[in-house]
Design an enzyme around this catalytic site. Structure first.
Site, PDB file in Angstrom:
ATOM      1  N   ASP A   8      -3.101  -6.871   2.112  1.00 58.94           N
ATOM      2  CA  ASP A   8      -2.619  -5.791   1.500  1.00 58.94           C
ATOM      3  C   ASP A   8      -2.725  -5.965   0.037  1.00 58.94           C
ATOM      4  O   ASP A   8      -3.105  -5.061  -0.533  1.00 58.94           O
ATOM      5  CB  ASP A   8      -1.291  -5.441   1.896  1.00 58.94           C
ATOM      6  CG  ASP A   8      -0.896  -4.287   1.269  1.00 58.94           C
ATOM      7  OD1 ASP A   8      -1.320  -3.187   1.402  1.00 58.94           O
ATOM      8  OD2 ASP A   8       0.164  -4.388   0.544  1.00 58.94           O
ATOM      9  N   ASP A  43      -6.700  -5.960  -1.249  1.00 58.74           N
ATOM     10  CA  ASP A  43      -7.370  -4.591  -0.927  1.00 58.74           C
ATOM     11  C   ASP A  43      -7.536  -3.715  -2.185  1.00 58.74           C
ATOM     12  O   ASP A  43      -8.530  -3.207  -2.682  1.00 58.74           O
ATOM     13  CB  ASP A  43      -6.940  -3.529   0.385  1.00 58.74           C
ATOM     14  CG  ASP A  43      -5.648  -3.288   0.161  1.00 58.74           C
ATOM     15  OD1 ASP A  43      -4.704  -3.353  -0.691  1.00 58.74           O
ATOM     16  OD2 ASP A  43      -5.186  -2.601   1.301  1.00 58.74           O
ATOM     17  N   ASP A  85      -3.994   3.144   2.842  1.00 59.82           N
ATOM     18  CA  ASP A  85      -3.255   2.106   2.203  1.00 59.82           C
ATOM     19  C   ASP A  85      -1.603   2.405   2.136  1.00 59.82           C
ATOM     20  O   ASP A  85      -0.764   1.558   2.822  1.00 59.82           O
ATOM     21  CB  ASP A  85      -3.588   1.607   0.734  1.00 59.82           C
ATOM     22  CG  ASP A  85      -2.682   0.192   0.221  1.00 59.82           C
ATOM     23  OD1 ASP A  85      -2.797  -0.665   1.022  1.00 59.82           O
ATOM     24  OD2 ASP A  85      -1.966   0.639  -0.695  1.00 59.82           O
ATOM     25  N   ASP A 100       0.863   0.682   4.962  1.00 55.64           N
ATOM     26  CA  ASP A 100       2.010  -0.221   4.178  1.00 55.64           C
ATOM     27  C   ASP A 100       3.453   0.409   5.046  1.00 55.64           C
ATOM     28  O   ASP A 100       4.221  -0.415   5.239  1.00 55.64           O
ATOM     29  CB  ASP A 100       2.209   0.216   2.747  1.00 55.64           C
ATOM     30  CG  ASP A 100       1.349  -0.361   1.987  1.00 55.64           C
ATOM     31  OD1 ASP A 100       0.490  -1.283   2.226  1.00 55.64           O
ATOM     32  OD2 ASP A 100       1.295  -0.018   0.567  1.00 55.64           O
TER      33      ASP A 100
END
Length: 190
Positions: A67, A70, A88, A92
């Site tokens: 994460d 990215d 994203d 998340d």
């Protein structure tokens, strides 16, 4: 982003940049890293649900690294897009929820732990929602005692040391404070 994370972020980015560069060279995209992070967090959540907190925490660490990378990959190699930012954010939220759901399922016969896991998941979502809603109203609302990075670190550390109750209480309190800080921020700036 908290002051601590702001100070650590540049050093962290420089530390992982060689790996990010390799990932870019072999054709890995930011969205691939985002989805990989979700898969790793999902695996970690499975182990947490089974009571294997150490293994679960290790998978969460790997998922959180994906994460983090990215965004670095997207920024450093100009691979960002509106869809990528959206993906994203959605992933998340899923990655926030899964480990907390797994903790709740592991402690399903313990009402207090189950309720605490549910509340912690709820208030974690509210931290993100209050910021997103504020931004939708055109108000910059990047305040708060306990944002996503801090919540993830607390959760991982308390899983590693098998002190999950302390982790849930800490996240629940910190996230609740953050929600009220953001509500006040919007009130003050509207």
């Amino acid at each position: 982003m908290s002051q601590i994370v702001k100070q650590i972020k540049p050093a962290f980015e420089e530390l992982v940049f060689p790996l990010v560069k390799v990932l870019h060279k072999v054709g890995i995209t930011p969205n691939m890293l985002t989805v990989s992070g979700l898969l790793l967090v999902s695996a970690g959540s499975y182990f947490i649900m089974k009571g294997k907190f150490l293994t679960g925490a290790l998978f969460l660490i790997a998922g959180n690294l994906c994460d983090a990378m990215d965004g670095i990959l997207a920024r450093r190699f100009n691979r960002h897009s509106k869809f990528g930012a959206f993906l994203d954010s959605v992933i998340d939220r899923i990655s926030d929820f899964l480990p907390l759901m797994a903790i709740g399922l592991f402690f399903i016969k313990n009402e207090i732990m189950l309720i605490l896991a549910i509340y912690t998941g709820f208030v974690s979502f509210m931290v993100s929602y209050t910021r997103a809603r504020a931004e939708g109203l055109g108000i910059d609302c990047k305040v708060g005692a306990l944002e996503r990075t801090e919540r993830s670190v607390i959760l991982i550390l308390t899983l590693l040391f098998d002190i999950v109750l302390i982790g849930l209480i800490s996240i629940a309190i910190g996230a609740t404070i953050t929600v009220f800080q953001r509500i006040y921020c919007v009130y003050r700036n509207s």
